[in-house]
Motif scaffolding. Structure first.
Motif, short mmCIF file in Angstrom:
data_model
loop_
_atom_site.label_atom_id
_atom_site.label_comp_id
_atom_site.label_asym_id
_atom_site.label_seq_id
_atom_site.Cartn_x
_atom_site.Cartn_y
_atom_site.Cartn_z
N GLN A 5 0.81 -1.21 0.00
CA GLN A 5 0.00 0.00 0.00
C GLN A 5 0.85 1.28 0.00
OE1 GLN A 5 -2.85 -0.08 3.18
NE2 GLN A 5 -3.65 -2.10 2.63
N ARG A 6 2.18 1.08 0.03
CA ARG A 6 3.12 2.20 0.03
C ARG A 6 2.85 3.14 1.22
NH1 ARG A 6 3.31 3.75 -6.45
NH2 ARG A 6 3.62 1.59 -7.17
N ASP A 7 2.62 2.51 2.37
CA ASP A 7 2.39 3.24 3.62
C ASP A 7 3.74 3.53 4.27
OD1 ASP A 7 1.50 4.33 5.97
OD2 ASP A 7 0.70 2.44 6.78
N ALA A 8 4.29 4.70 4.01
CA ALA A 8 5.62 5.03 4.51
C ALA A 8 5.69 5.04 6.03
CB ALA A 8 6.08 6.37 3.94
N PRO A 9 4.73 5.67 6.76
CA PRO A 9 4.82 5.63 8.23
C PRO A 9 4.74 4.22 8.78
CG PRO A 9 3.35 7.39 7.52
CD PRO A 9 3.64 6.58 6.31
N GLY A 10 3.85 3.40 8.22
CA GLY A 10 3.74 2.03 8.69
C GLY A 10 5.01 1.23 8.44
N MET A 11 5.59 1.39 7.24
CA MET A 11 6.83 0.67 6.93
C MET A 11 7.96 1.14 7.84
SD MET A 11 6.98 0.16 2.79
CE MET A 11 6.82 1.90 2.42
N LYS A 12 8.00 2.44 8.10
CA LYS A 12 9.07 2.96 8.95
C LYS A 12 8.98 2.36 10.35
CE LYS A 12 11.23 7.33 10.26
NZ LYS A 12 11.17 8.81 10.12
N ARG A 13 7.73 2.22 10.89
CA ARG A 13 7.54 1.64 12.21
C ARG A 13 8.00 0.17 12.21
NH1 ARG A 13 1.59 2.20 14.07
NH2 ARG A 13 2.22 4.37 13.84
N CYS A 14 7.63 -0.55 11.16
CA CYS A 14 8.04 -1.96 11.07
C CYS A 14 9.55 -2.11 10.95
CB CYS A 14 7.35 -2.63 9.88
SG CYS A 14 5.57 -2.81 10.07
N LEU A 15 10.16 -1.24 10.17
CA LEU A 15 11.61 -1.33 9.99
C LEU A 15 12.34 -1.09 11.31
CD1 LEU A 15 12.04 0.59 6.59
CD2 LEU A 15 12.12 -1.88 6.98
N ARG A 16 11.85 -0.18 12.10
CA ARG A 16 12.48 0.05 13.40
C ARG A 16 12.33 -1.17 14.31
NH1 ARG A 16 10.64 6.36 14.52
NH2 ARG A 16 12.23 7.31 13.15
N ILE A 17 11.15 -1.84 14.21
CA ILE A 17 10.96 -3.05 15.01
C ILE A 17 11.94 -4.13 14.56
CG2 ILE A 17 9.32 -4.87 15.60
CD1 ILE A 17 7.09 -2.81 15.34
N TYR A 18 12.10 -4.28 13.26
CA TYR A 18 13.07 -5.27 12.75
C TYR A 18 14.48 -4.97 13.29
CZ TYR A 18 9.96 -7.48 9.30
OH TYR A 18 8.97 -8.20 8.70
N LEU A 19 14.84 -3.68 13.26
CA LEU A 19 16.17 -3.32 13.75
C LEU A 19 16.30 -3.61 15.24
CD1 LEU A 19 16.96 0.06 11.95
CD2 LEU A 19 18.01 -2.17 11.55
N SER A 20 15.24 -3.32 16.01
CA SER A 20 15.32 -3.58 17.44
C SER A 20 15.45 -5.07 17.74
CB SER A 20 14.08 -3.01 18.14
OG SER A 20 12.91 -3.71 17.73
N LEU A 21 14.88 -5.88 16.88
CA LEU A 21 14.99 -7.34 17.04
C LEU A 21 16.29 -7.89 16.44
CD1 LEU A 21 11.32 -8.38 16.14
CD2 LEU A 21 12.34 -8.24 18.42
N GLY A 22 17.00 -7.05 15.72
CA GLY A 22 18.22 -7.52 15.06
C GLY A 22 17.95 -8.44 13.90
N ARG A 23 16.80 -8.28 13.22
CA ARG A 23 16.40 -9.18 12.14
C ARG A 23 16.16 -8.39 10.86
NH1 ARG A 23 15.27 -14.26 13.78
NH2 ARG A 23 15.81 -14.59 11.58
N ALA A 24 17.07 -7.53 10.50
CA ALA A 24 16.94 -6.81 9.23
C ALA A 24 16.96 -7.77 8.05
CB ALA A 24 18.08 -5.79 9.09
N ASP A 25 17.67 -8.89 8.17
CA ASP A 25 17.73 -9.86 7.08
C ASP A 25 16.37 -10.48 6.81
OD1 ASP A 25 17.94 -10.97 9.66
OD2 ASP A 25 18.63 -12.86 8.82
N VAL A 26 15.52 -10.60 7.85
CA VAL A 26 14.18 -11.16 7.65
C VAL A 26 13.36 -10.24 6.76
CG1 VAL A 26 12.04 -11.80 8.82
CG2 VAL A 26 14.23 -12.41 9.83
N ALA A 27 13.42 -8.92 6.99
CA ALA A 27 12.68 -7.97 6.17
C ALA A 27 13.17 -7.99 4.73
CB ALA A 27 12.80 -6.57 6.77
N GLU A 28 14.49 -8.05 4.52
CA GLU A 28 15.05 -8.08 3.16
C GLU A 28 14.64 -9.34 2.42
OE1 GLU A 28 19.08 -5.48 4.28
OE2 GLU A 28 19.17 -7.66 4.11
#
Length: 695
Positions: A211-234
């Motif tokens: 849906q190209r929801d930039a605020p939602g994606m930004k929130r999710c990306l920060r959660i991925y970083l806090s979990l140390g799972r950036a590779d999962v998102a990629e």
């Protein structure tokens, strides 16, 4: 000077020696180096004498040193009397002191071991206490996570995910400190919580990406970083978004159906980045680090990895090198695609990471340039060798005269043509260019050597053809050498970025090739002059036959030149007429000047020999006649008779030389320009003048 040299200084040497005393005090002394460094200062005898003088100085100094310290050497033995008894007296006290020191050391070691054990026991107790507290916290967090991760309205779930991520990170911290106290059931619950958390996070992230929801994606990306799972998102973006889209784009059927061919396919691939990944790249690759959610590389790890695998697996025809023209076109379009893809990277660090990625290097290696160049090399070299084998064929519609020169130059240009040259192979194409020039130079030397061996056996037609070939070759070599600097400038402009030192070496190598080619011009010129003057020089042998035409033949005095003069002039005059419009006037004039200078030099020698012979014969006959007249007592006859045989010979030579001079001047040369021509005219005129004076 070092302390060692100051302590053991050598005695002073006489000042007139050819060496310094410090040379013998160096840490590394070499006799060979000593002789080498002093061979220009003095000869071996003087060096030997100076060394002998200094040896005497050293011996004298050694004797003085021994005499000076002799008293100390004698007193040394006196001072050592009773030393053994003193040593024995202190051995027992020293032994007792050693035993006492060892006892104290042993007591200290025992005390230290006891303290260390108590400290380790205390540390274990503290660790167990922390583990129990962490176990209690882990049990509490597991319950809280189970309550948070239950199904809930979609609008509230992203906010709950942030809280769940914070609690999950805290759970991981405490479980890492529980050690063996954590039960298997607790570990299983933690794994299930992690799975539910990532599953929910993935769903929210995918929904935001679609849906190209930039605020939602930004929130999710920060959660991925806090979990140390950036590779999962990629990996999620690659599997769920990029892969389905590229499945129908990067394949053989798509390539065949695209009217733009490979370039059109690449354009559609890049369009996906702009249309579906623009917001995501803006969030993760923004140059302003305070705005970007750093730690992700979707362009490389999600997009490029998927595209590269499909290119390598589903588009094998693109890198096929069976048809080099198609391979070159595909390579250039692929290089343009990579350049445009690299323009999407916002920072230099990300670009460097992309170029260092294993799949990027593997993709470049997949383009087998080491096979492409030999194919091009064979094509170009075969064309050159075929043309050189047909060396005397004329070129049609070319700035060069010969087909061999035309093909050699076109092969040079082809190395750097748009459809052949590749920047990564610049060094190889440069070497190939130098090889073509060198081969052309070698071929010139070969045809000149072959012509010299066959020139004496050639008939008139073959000689004319060879002469015309040499004229064409001369013009081609000059033109080839004149055009090389422009070719070098064109080639160097296509090279990738190199240092000024490298450019200087490349220019120097091309200049060497140009000098090598220009060095063939004098040899070609000599062959041309030899071809033009060969028949003329051969005709000059008839000059020696002129005396036989008039001696004791009672012929009339000559009134026109002999036929050999026309034969001598025939080839140079024909050469002038044939080349007058084809060769630059200055060049043709210089050639004719050199030809006539060579012929005139031989002509001068031949005429001089004839005149000398005639004069000697005339003197001999005159002496013989005087002797006969004296013996017979008869009076010498009058001079009423006509010209004699020798006069006719001189007259004929004068007519021949004058006619030859007129022939030389008919091509626009002045007699003063031709070596020995003025001297030749003076020679025959002087001979006639002396004869008239005697008469």
């Amino acid at each position: 000077m070092s302390k060692e040299l100051e302590l053991y200084s050598l005695p002073e040497a006489p000042k007139n020696l050819c060496f310094e005393k410090t040379e013998f005090s160096k840490k590394i002394f070499s006799a060979d180096h000593f002789l080498q460094s002093h061979r220009k200062k003095a000869n071996l005898e003087n060096l030997r004498d100076d060394l002998g003088v200094y040896l005497k100085v050293l011996r004298s100094a050694m004797i003085d040193l021994i005499n000076k310290d002799y008293v100390d050497f004698v007193n040394l033995s006196t001072n050592l009397i009773g030393l053994d008894r003193a040593i024995s007296n202190i051995q027992v006290p020293l032994g007792q002191l050693k035993e006492e020191v060892l006892q104290v050391q042993s007591a200290l070691e025992e005390t230290r071991a006891e303290v260390r054990g108590l400290l380790e026991s205390r540390a274990r107790l503290q660790e167990q206490r922390r583990a129990l507290r962490s176990l209690a916290a882990a049990q509490r967090l597991l319950g809280a996570l189970s309550a948070l991760l239950v199904p809930c309205p979609s609008g509230e779930f992203p906010a709950l995910l942030e809280r769940a991520a914070l609690q999950f990170n805290e759970l991981q911290f405490h479980t890492s400190r529980c050690g063996d106290l954590l039960a298997a059931s607790h570990a299983q619950q933690a794994e299930q919580a992690s799975s539910r958390l990532l599953s929910g996070l993935n769903a929210v992230f995918l929904d935001g990406a679609r849906q190209r929801d930039a605020p939602g994606m930004k929130r999710c990306l920060r959660i991925y970083l806090s979990l140390g799972r950036a590779d999962v998102a990629e990996e999620l973006l690659r599997r769920e978004v990029v892969s389905p889209a590229m499945q129908d784009v990067v394949c053989e059927a798509s390539l065949r159906a695209d009217p733009g061919g490979l370039r059109g396919l690449y354009a559609r691939v890049l369009a996906f980045v702009d249309d579906h990944m623009g917001e995501l790249l803006e969030l993760t690759a923004h140059p302003d680090r305070s705005v970007a959610v750093s730690g992700f590389d979707f362009l490389t790890n999600s997009f490029w990895v998927e595209v590269e695998e499909r290119l390598e697996r589903d588009l094998t025809s693109v890198v096929a090198f069976g048809i080099p023209e198609v391979f070159h076109q595909n390579y250039c379009e692929t290089a343009d695609f990579l350049e445009k893809l690299e323009a999407h990277f916002r920072t230099r660090e990300e670009l460097l990471a992309f170029r260092q990625h294993p799949q990027y290097k593997a993709f470049l290696d997949h383009w087998n340039l080491t096979v492409y160049f030999p194919i091009r090399w064979k094509e170009i070299v075969s064309c050159v060798e075929t043309a050189l084998a047909e060396g005397r064929r004329l070129a049609q519609g070319s700035q060069f005269n010969l087909l061999s020169s035309t093909v050699a130059w076109e092969s040079l240009e082809r190395c750097w043509a748009r459809g052949v040259f590749l920047p990564l192979l610049a060094n190889r194409f440069w070497k190939l260019s130098l090889m073509i020039i060198s081969r052309y130079c070698t071929w010139i030397s070969e045809v000149l050597e072959q012509g010299q061996s066959a020139g004496s056996e050639a008939d008139g037609g073959a000689a004319t053809d060879r002469l015309q070939f040499l004229v064409h070759l001369h013009g081609d070599v000059l033109l080839f050498a004149d055009k090389l600097p422009d070719f070098g400038a064109l080639a160097l402009r296509q090279l990738p970025a190199v240092s000024e030192g490298t450019l200087a070496k490349l220019r120097e190598s091309l200049e060497d090739s140009g000098r090598q080619l220009a060095g063939r011009v004098p040899a070609v010129t000599q062959c041309i002059l030899g071809e033009v003057s060969r028949d003329s020089l051969a005709q000059l042998r008839q000059v020696g036959d002129i005396p036989r035409l008039f001696r004791r033949t009672n012929r009339d005095a000559p009134s026109r030149p002999c036929a050999y003069v026309a034969a001598v002039l025939a080839v140079p005059l024909a050469f002038h007429a044939a080349q007058r419009g084809a060769v630059p006037p200055d060049t043709l004039r210089e050639w004719l000047r050199l030809v006539f200078s060579a012929v005139t030099g031989r002509y001068h020698s031949a005429v001089g020999d004839v005149l000398t012979s005639v004069q000697r014969t005339e003197e001999s006959l005159r002496r013989l006649k005087k002797a006969r007249d004296r013996s017979s007592g008869a009076a010498p006859p009058g001079d009423a008779r006509g010209p004699g045989d020798d006069d006719k010979i001189r007259l004929q030579l004068a007519l021949d030389v004058t006619s030859y001079c007129e022939g030389v001047e008919s091509v626009g040369l002045k007699r003063e320009e031709v070596t020995n021509l003025v001297e030749l005219l003076e020679l025959v005129r002087a001979a006639q003048t002396r004869n008239d004076a005697k008469s």
